[in-house]
Design a protein around this motif. Structure first.
Motif, mmCIF file in Angstrom:
data_model
loop_
_atom_site.group_PDB
_atom_site.id
_atom_site.type_symbol
_atom_site.label_atom_id
_atom_site.label_comp_id
_atom_site.label_asym_id
_atom_site.label_seq_id
_atom_site.Cartn_x
_atom_site.Cartn_y
_atom_site.Cartn_z
ATOM 1 N N LEU A 1 4.541 65.395 44.181
ATOM 2 C CA LEU A 1 5.288 65.684 45.028
ATOM 3 C C LEU A 1 5.903 64.785 46.355
ATOM 4 O O LEU A 1 6.710 65.191 47.114
ATOM 5 C CB LEU A 1 5.096 67.740 46.239
ATOM 6 N N LYS A 2 4.284 64.207 46.654
ATOM 7 C CA LYS A 2 4.791 62.891 47.356
ATOM 8 C C LYS A 2 5.411 61.976 47.415
ATOM 9 O O LYS A 2 6.103 61.166 48.204
ATOM 10 C CB LYS A 2 3.082 62.603 47.205
ATOM 11 N N TRP B 1 -0.689 73.928 50.880
ATOM 12 C CA TRP B 1 -0.423 73.135 51.300
ATOM 13 C C TRP B 1 1.587 72.736 50.645
ATOM 14 O O TRP B 1 2.186 72.010 51.865
ATOM 15 C CB TRP B 1 -0.722 72.031 50.084
ATOM 16 N N ILE B 2 1.307 72.697 49.671
ATOM 17 C CA ILE B 2 3.725 72.813 49.972
ATOM 18 C C ILE B 2 4.093 73.321 50.863
ATOM 19 O O ILE B 2 5.164 73.175 51.494
ATOM 20 C CB ILE B 2 4.267 73.488 48.830
ATOM 21 N N LYS B 3 3.614 75.077 51.551
ATOM 22 C CA LYS B 3 4.220 75.229 52.549
ATOM 23 C C LYS B 3 4.608 74.246 53.736
ATOM 24 O O LYS B 3 5.560 74.739 53.858
ATOM 25 C CB LYS B 3 3.459 76.612 52.280
ATOM 26 N N ASP B 4 2.862 74.455 53.936
ATOM 27 C CA ASP B 4 2.910 72.963 55.371
ATOM 28 C C ASP B 4 3.741 72.314 54.796
ATOM 29 O O ASP B 4 4.117 71.706 55.979
ATOM 30 C CB ASP B 4 2.204 72.588 55.207
ATOM 31 N N LYS B 5 4.426 71.707 53.582
ATOM 32 C CA LYS B 5 5.298 70.450 53.401
ATOM 33 C C LYS B 5 7.128 70.990 53.978
ATOM 34 O O LYS B 5 7.734 69.614 54.339
ATOM 35 C CB LYS B 5 5.326 69.604 52.424
ATOM 36 N N GLY B 6 7.090 71.781 54.198
ATOM 37 C CA GLY B 6 8.069 72.527 54.618
ATOM 38 C C GLY B 6 9.175 73.100 53.186
ATOM 39 O O GLY B 6 10.628 73.230 53.282
ATOM 40 N N LEU B 7 8.782 72.764 52.159
ATOM 41 C CA LEU B 7 9.062 73.167 50.293
ATOM 42 C C LEU B 7 9.759 74.367 50.019
ATOM 43 O O LEU B 7 8.640 75.449 50.594
ATOM 44 C CB LEU B 7 8.978 72.167 49.533
ATOM 45 N N LYS C 1 13.177 68.920 46.363
ATOM 46 C CA LYS C 1 13.171 69.365 48.175
ATOM 47 C C LYS C 1 12.898 71.050 47.160
ATOM 48 O O LYS C 1 12.622 71.967 48.696
ATOM 49 C CB LYS C 1 14.518 69.534 47.960
ATOM 50 N N LYS D 1 0.525 68.140 44.364
ATOM 51 C CA LYS D 1 0.506 66.927 45.188
ATOM 52 C C LYS D 1 0.813 65.196 45.507
ATOM 53 O O LYS D 1 2.234 65.195 45.350
ATOM 54 C CB LYS D 1 -0.567 66.638 45.762
ATOM 55 N N ASP D 2 0.359 65.051 43.976
ATOM 56 C CA ASP D 2 1.243 63.290 43.735
ATOM 57 C C ASP D 2 1.814 63.608 43.398
ATOM 58 O O ASP D 2 3.366 62.646 43.136
ATOM 59 C CB ASP D 2 0.414 62.957 42.444
#
Length: 305
Positions: free
Chosen positions: A304-305, A167-173, A39, A301-302
């Protein structure tokens, strides 16, 4: 300290030459048996987000010529300096760092770090007392220090740095930082993220209350105190437990071992040979393994997916 730049530091940042990572033979390990979701992501900077020509912020290439160039950028009148001033200052750089380290150890800091601004302040005053230079108050010590750093320890973004952070920021983490760093580190990072110069001491995209810099604490990794500073906030404000966060770093002792002691899961970044620190001869590292291994930041990315 008050960060007060007078020189066009952006022009110095614009001169930074591109660096490429030196590949390693490590294969990625992107899988884990842990059922806990991830998270939050906490990063190291030097050797992880930034390529460092020296491999580490502590291993800069120091020279009196770089001090001379930096002093010119800071507005020093070198014609009024006595011969040997720059060599004396270079010698004092090591002396003052050692003095600060010894004083901090006596205060109970097992792994001390200095405030580099205070180090340079003490250096200049020692040179003035010795009659090697005369300070007018018009010089910018801040400019001198950062130009010296840019000349002595060339840095450049690790490939894909900005992209993975966005990318991480966009996922809201939530993202944080635990780094052995100095006041100029946020300046350099923000330039690489935005292409603009800013003297602010927070790094864009990262949560301020999850970011810990060694120069503020006068403690350096592998001191777990740097991790312990943000963990209560991670839990109380973001509702995230330590084992639901990963720490990404390039050093088995300073990053992997220390983060594990604090309860975080760990990612060893093995993407640059010059900065990869396995510490295989260190007993503190034996039988310790990271949860993940990556050799490219995009592999997060892999995970955190």
């Amino acid at each position: 300290m008050e960060v007060n730049f007078r020189t066009d530091i952006k022009s110095w940042l614009d001169k930074l030459e591109k660096l490429e990572p030196q590949p390693t033979t490590f294969c990625p390990n992107l899988k884990t048996d842990s059922p806990d979701p991830i998270k939050a992501v906490i990063f190291d900077i030097y050797g992880t987000l930034l390529i460092s020509a020296s491999g580490d912020i502590d291993q800069a290439s120091l020279s009196s010529e770089n001090i001379r160039t930096a002093m010119q950028a800071g507005g020093f009148d070198l014609e009024k300096c006595e011969p040997g001033t720059c060599s004396f200052l270079l010698e004092q750089l090591q002396v003052k760092i050692k003095e600060q380290h010894e004083a901090l150890k006596k205060q109970g800091h097992p792994y001390p770090d200095v405030d580099i601004f205070k180090v340079w302040t003490d250096m200049f005053r020692a040179a003035e007392e010795k009659g090697l230079l005369k300070l007018t108050g018009e010089e910018s010590w801040t400019d001198t220090i950062i130009v010296f750093e840019l000349l002595s320890n060339r840095v450049y973004p690790m490939p894909g740095m900005k992209e993975i952070l966005l990318w991480i920021k966009d996922k809201g983490l939530p993202m944080g930082i635990v780094s052995n760093a100095q006041f100029y580190t946020p300046v350099i990072m923000n330039y690489f993220l935005n292409g603009e110069f800013s003297s602010k001491q927070e790094i864009d995209l990262f949560e301020k209350d999850l970011s810990v810099f060694s120069f503020n604490e006068l403690r350096a990794k592998p001191d777990t105190a740097l991790f312990e500073k943000f963990l209560p906030t991670l839990k109380s404000k973001y509702g995230i437990k330590p084992n639901e966060a990963i720490f990404v770093g390039n050093d088995m002792l300073k990053d992997v071992v220390t983060a594990k002691k604090s309860g975080l899961r760990t990612v060893l970044f093995a993407g640059d040979e010059r900065s990869l620190r396995l510490r295989e001869d260190d007993d503190r590292v034996r039988r310790i393994f990271p949860d993940f291994i990556i050799n490219d930041l995009s592999q997060l990315k892999d995970i955190l997916k």
